[in-house]
Design a protein around this motif. Structure first.
Motif, short mmCIF file in Angstrom:
data_model
loop_
_atom_site.label_atom_id
_atom_site.label_comp_id
_atom_site.label_asym_id
_atom_site.label_seq_id
_atom_site.Cartn_x
_atom_site.Cartn_y
_atom_site.Cartn_z
N THR A 1 10.66 61.24 51.50
CA THR A 1 10.44 59.63 52.28
C THR A 1 11.38 59.46 53.44
N THR B 1 9.43 59.34 57.15
CA THR B 1 9.71 58.26 57.94
C THR B 1 10.06 58.63 59.68
N GLY C 1 13.39 41.47 51.65
CA GLY C 1 12.60 41.81 52.14
C GLY C 1 12.52 42.78 53.34
N PRO C 2 12.00 41.94 54.45
CA PRO C 2 11.85 42.91 55.64
C PRO C 2 13.93 42.48 56.57
N PHE D 1 15.80 42.27 59.03
CA PHE D 1 15.67 42.25 60.78
C PHE D 1 17.15 42.07 61.36
N PRO E 1 12.40 46.96 61.83
CA PRO E 1 12.70 45.79 60.46
C PRO E 1 11.92 46.24 59.72
N THR E 2 12.79 47.34 58.27
CA THR E 2 11.71 48.05 57.73
C THR E 2 12.28 47.11 56.04
N GLN E 3 11.11 46.89 55.01
CA GLN E 3 10.94 46.34 54.17
C GLN E 3 10.63 46.90 52.41
N CYS E 4 11.32 48.20 52.24
CA CYS E 4 11.43 48.46 51.34
C CYS E 4 11.97 48.43 49.91
N PRO F 1 5.33 45.65 39.28
CA PRO F 1 6.39 46.04 39.85
C PRO F 1 7.06 45.36 41.28
N PRO G 1 2.21 44.22 44.59
CA PRO G 1 2.43 44.06 45.79
C PRO G 1 1.95 44.23 46.99
N PRO H 1 2.09 45.16 51.02
CA PRO H 1 2.70 44.86 51.94
C PRO H 1 1.90 44.78 52.99
N MET I 1 3.92 46.98 59.39
CA MET I 1 4.71 46.31 60.62
C MET I 1 4.34 44.14 60.79
N PRO J 1 8.19 53.14 53.26
CA PRO J 1 8.78 51.63 54.05
C PRO J 1 8.97 51.10 55.00
N LYS K 1 6.10 48.74 56.51
CA LYS K 1 6.02 48.18 55.45
C LYS K 1 7.17 46.66 55.91
N SER K 2 6.29 45.40 56.12
CA SER K 2 7.47 44.56 56.83
C SER K 2 6.65 42.64 56.72
N GLY K 3 5.85 42.92 55.67
CA GLY K 3 5.41 41.35 55.15
C GLY K 3 4.79 41.69 54.07
N MET K 4 4.28 40.10 54.01
CA MET K 4 2.69 41.00 52.50
C MET K 4 1.45 39.86 52.17
#
Lengths: 310, 121
Positions: free
Chosen positions: A80, A84, A214-215, A217, A222-225, A308, B24, B26, B29, B39, B42-45
């Motif tokens: 990953t 990325t 979450g993101p 910031f 920003p990422t949201q793994c 999950p 969920p 995501p 951006m 990942p 991903k920056s929202g839902m």
């Protein structure tokens, strides 16, 4: 004039050592690793293993022990990292990355914020070395690269040191000569002779630093793994939940430092209650018989977060 | 998280399959209607069907145990099997396909034997 000159000289004698001293302290504080080997040495926890073999053995089975490589059989996390770089960094027009050689710590931060937080204490040369090893492993299955990537991890000195204090204005900055636990005391290690109390060692926020909100910031992109801590705070607590991450993943599971999630029977047995009701019947519309069955599945999530979640 | 419900005759012939996915979704951006994949994007839902904590989620499945045909202009429903098995499986599939080695983690597997009476009218 002479007096003025003398004053400047005196001032110089006072200020120069201060500046030099300040520079030296600053230099010590910002001394960064230039190679993976140096970064590994900075966070070498082999001395911990001698006195805490059980915790070490448990930890070795966890993904924390392979935080940028991933599961032993797949190396999915390393793969990953490559995705990325290829699908993210190289495609984004303003990332500054056109080729692997352009990648620095600030670019890997998308992943390393959680997978290798100590990368903040490394120079761009370490980011370059990580990238080379990621490609060597993912593209060529290079065993040496695999071992190198597996030497980078979330070990004792991350949770019991670097990340043991979140509120630094309130609780100070983690001391280099201490390990952090639940009490204060002496520690039988010449390099870290102190045990200091971390006020969050048994609190969810310790884990929430990486299993996040979450993101992110604070990052340039920003990422949201990870959204797990947000899920815990905003969905579990409002339902009256009272367990911490450590309560379930370390204590009730009996796994200790082998913190696991969806691949572990200990955790999955604790996670869900499932009831199935099934009934067969025949429905009739005049002369037409309709054999059918109804199945009702009730799934109760007993975990401290949505399932999950990441 | 995947809930699979299947029905099979006692000799293993599957005649019903249904699936519910809990996850969920995501947002790519943090904008628009597209799901983010990696990942790094991903920056929202945009949607969330994950199982909420301390709550019970209920699913109901109606399984037809017949095949329908027409005979002499009339609808006829022929029973597939009087005895059959319903399998309920809940698995964690974090990525890839269920059949890919090492991906799918089966959490729960429950089987129910069901019967439909013979005879009568």
């Amino acid at each position: 004039m002479k007096l003025l000159k003398k004053s400047f000289v005196l001032l110089g004698l006072t200020v120069v050592p201060l500046l030099l001293s300040g520079t030296r302290i600053q230099a010590e504080e910002i001394k960064k690793a230039k190679t993976i080997a140096e970064l590994v040495a900075m966070y070498d926890s082999s001395s911990c293993h001698e006195c805490h073999p059980e915790a070490h053995e448990q930890w070795q089975k966890s993904l924390h022990a392979r935080s940028i490589f991933g599961p032993e059989n797949t190396g999915r996390t390393a793969a990953t990292f490559k995705t990325t770089i290829e699908n993210g960094l190289k495609e984004w027009p303003y990332s500054g990355v056109k080729k692997n050689e352009d990648i620095g710590v600030r670019h890997l931060r998308l992943c390393s914020k959680c997978h290798l937080p100590q990368l903040e204490e490394a120079e761009d040369s370490v980011a370059q070395e990580i990238v080379k090893n990621v490609y060597a492993f993912v593209d060529e299955g290079d065993e040496k690269a695999k071992k190198t990537l597996q030497s980078l991890n979330i070990d004792c000195l991350i949770c019991h040191g670097r990340n043991a204090i979140v509120h630094k204005w309130t609780d100070g900055t983690p001391q280099k000569d201490a390990v952090y636990g639940t009490t204060d005391g002496k520690h039988d290690d010449p390099d870290r002779p102190l045990i200091k109390q971390s006020k969050i060692m048994k609190e969810s926020i310790l884990c929430g630093q990486c299993h996040g909100m979450g993101p992110n910031f604070e990052l340039e992109n920003p990422t949201q793994c990870a959204t797990l801590y947000a899920g815990h705070l905003l969905t579990y607590i409002p339902e009256g939940g009272g367990e911490t991450c450590q309560n379930c993943h370390m204590e009730k599971s009996g796994l200790g430092h082998n913190m696991q999630s969806y691949r572990s029977k200990e955790m999955t047995n604790m996670a869900l209650d499932v009831e199935v009701e099934a009934k067969a019947y025949q429905w009739r519309d005049g002369t037409i018989m309709t054999p059918a069955a109804t199945v009702i599945v009730d799934i109760k999530n007993k975990a401290g977060h949505p399932i999950p979640d990441g | 998280m995947v809930l699979d419900v299947t029905a099979k005759t006692t000799d293993g012939k599957e005649f019903y399959r249904n699936q519910v996915i809990y996850m969920p979704t995501p947002q790519q951006m943090g904008r628009g209607d597209k799901m983010g994949r990696g990942p790094y994007e991903k920056s929202g839902m945009i949607h969330d069907s994950s199982l909420p904590p301390l709550r019970t989620t209920q699913e109901k499945f109606e399984i037809p145990v017949y095949v329908e045909s027409t005979k002499d202009g009339k609808t006829v429903r022929t029973i597939i099997a009087n005895d059959f098995v319903v399998d309920v499986e809940i698995s964690y599939l974090p990525y890839g396909k269920k059949e890919d080695p090492g991906n799918n983690q089966k959490w729960v597997s429950i089987s129910k034997k069901l019967s439909i009476e013979k005879g009568g009218k």
